[in-house]
Design a protein around this motif. Structure first.
Motif, PDB file in Angstrom:
ATOM      1  N   VAL A  62       0.816  -1.225   0.000  1.00 10.24           N
ATOM      2  CA  VAL A  62       0.000   0.000   0.000  1.00 10.24           C
ATOM      3  C   VAL A  62       0.842   1.265   0.000  1.00 10.24           C
ATOM      4  O   VAL A  62       0.304   2.364  -0.176  1.00 10.24           O
ATOM      5  N   THR A  65       0.262   4.790  -1.927  1.00  7.80           N
ATOM      6  CA  THR A  65      -1.057   4.757  -2.571  1.00  7.80           C
ATOM      7  C   THR A  65      -2.105   5.294  -1.594  1.00  7.80           C
ATOM      8  O   THR A  65      -1.877   5.322  -0.376  1.00  7.80           O
ATOM      9  N   PRO A  66      -3.271   5.688  -2.100  1.00  7.70           N
ATOM     10  CA  PRO A  66      -4.335   6.147  -1.189  1.00  7.70           C
ATOM     11  C   PRO A  66      -4.755   5.075  -0.177  1.00  7.70           C
ATOM     12  O   PRO A  66      -5.257   5.396   0.901  1.00  7.70           O
ATOM     13  N   THR A  67      -4.541   3.805  -0.526  1.00  9.88           N
ATOM     14  CA  THR A  67      -4.907   2.713   0.378  1.00  9.88           C
ATOM     15  C   THR A  67      -4.154   2.802   1.695  1.00  9.88           C
ATOM     16  O   THR A  67      -4.649   2.346   2.734  1.00  9.88           O
ATOM     17  N   HIS A  82      -8.897  -4.261  -4.632  1.00  9.51           N
ATOM     18  CA  HIS A  82      -7.466  -4.275  -4.346  1.00  9.51           C
ATOM     19  C   HIS A  82      -6.774  -5.488  -4.956  1.00  9.51           C
ATOM     20  O   HIS A  82      -7.415  -6.448  -5.380  1.00  9.51           O
TER      21      HIS A  82
END
Length: 333
Positions: A62, A65-67, A82
């Motif tokens: 992640v 990333t925005p995650t 995902h």
């Protein structure tokens, strides 16, 4: 960040920790605290190696990333969006975090009243639930988990998932909120039990933390409606009772003399429709029957123009029956 600080972290291999979104939870017990079911070596390897690896891999997946800004619960709930790396490692982190929390060295923990009632309603007993969980865990081919969940319609259910999937995932065959999970990957039991998974399953119930499972059950359930919201007809009767009994305490019998017939109607309405599930008990039904008969007797006394003292005594007794019903409802709530 100053360059010297960054070089320090890089020199000691700590950059992944520095940028980590997810971290390894500390266990609330020692590695050897669950020896009656799980040996210390298994616990240490399982927690400090396997779980830690899932977290490290998840953070790498992640990173940038925005995650990385999402909670693990939100990631899991939307896992179809995902990658497989996030699915496997995010599931591994979520599942193990739950698993550690529902284990304990404390002896003889028990489900709370709400969970106990739900278990008995769905499975007849805790022992029956254990058998179903053990079957789900024993028959899960290869690696995976067995689960006790709260379904979207707020019922309990038993299911299993492969690998590091769980019922909170939007791709799960059986969906719900997990409140108890049993890890049946071999690394969870092989050092102590080798290939005897059923022996591991029989033993693990001695270290299940029912206090924590109960908390998770309560959190998964919607807020309980009040007695009056669940049973509007009782609330309607309450309105008549309050507006007649309280004036009688000050010697004013005019309200009950004017509304005694209405009180009978409102009391009978309690039996005119199905009782709310929580309140369909023999004790409450018996008290309602006494409320109806008492209301009819009071109405008859009013029509006979009985003395105020007689009416007051009867209304007070009826008021006591009403509050007996309310108390029984609270006990069943």
């Amino acid at each position: 960040m100053r360059e010297s600080t960054l070089l320090f972290f890089m020199a000691f291999g700590l950059t992944s920790t520095l940028f980590a979104q997810f971290t390894l939870p500390q266990l609330p017990y020692a590695y050897n605290a669950l020896e009656q079911a799980i040996d210390a070596q298994t616990m240490e390897i399982h927690h400090s190696k396997h779980h830690a690896a899932y977290i490290n891999n998840l953070n790498n997946a992640v990173k940038g990333t925005p995650t990385a800004e999402m909670t693990i619960e939100d990631i899991v709930k939307n896992i179809s969006k995902h990658s497989m790396a996030i699915r496997n490692n995010g599931g591994g982190h979520f599942n193990h975090s739950l698993f550690w929390s529902i284990l304990t060295s404390e002896k003889n923990t028990m489900p709370n009243a709400g969970l106990q009632k739900a278990i008995e309603k769905q499975f007849t007993s805790v022992d029956s639930l254990k058998k179903l969980m053990n079957v789900a865990a024993a028959t899960r081919f290869g690696s995976g988990w067995a689960w006790l969940i709260v379904t979207p319609d707020n019922k309990l259910a038993v299911c299993s998932t492969p690998n590091q999937d769980n019922p909170l995932m939007d791709i799960a065959e059986v969906k719900g909120t997990p409140i108890l999970g049993i890890d049946v990957w071999e690394h969870a039991y092989y050092l102590k039990y080798q290939n005897k998974r059923p022996d591991y399953l029989a033993a693990i119930w001695s270290v299940i933390n029912w206090t924590e499972v109960s908390k998770r059950y309560d959190a998964a359930m919607p807020p309980k409606k009040s007695i009056w919201e669940q049973w509007p007809t009782l609330n309607t009767f309450h309105g008549v009772m309050a507006s007649t009994f309280h004036p009688s305490e000050e010697g004013n019998l005019k309200p009950i003399k004017a509304r005694s017939a209405e009180m009978v109607t409102k009391a009978e309405a309690l039996n005119a429709q199905a009782y709310p599930d929580d309140y369909a008990t023999p004790a409450i039904k018996d008290a309602v029957a006494r409320l109806i008969s008492g209301s009819k007797e009071l109405d008859a006394l009013v029509k006979k123009k009985s003395k105020d003292a007689v009416l007051t005594q009867k209304l007070t007794a009826l008021h006591d029956v009403f509050h007996e019903i309310v108390g029984l409802c609270k006990d069943s709530h």
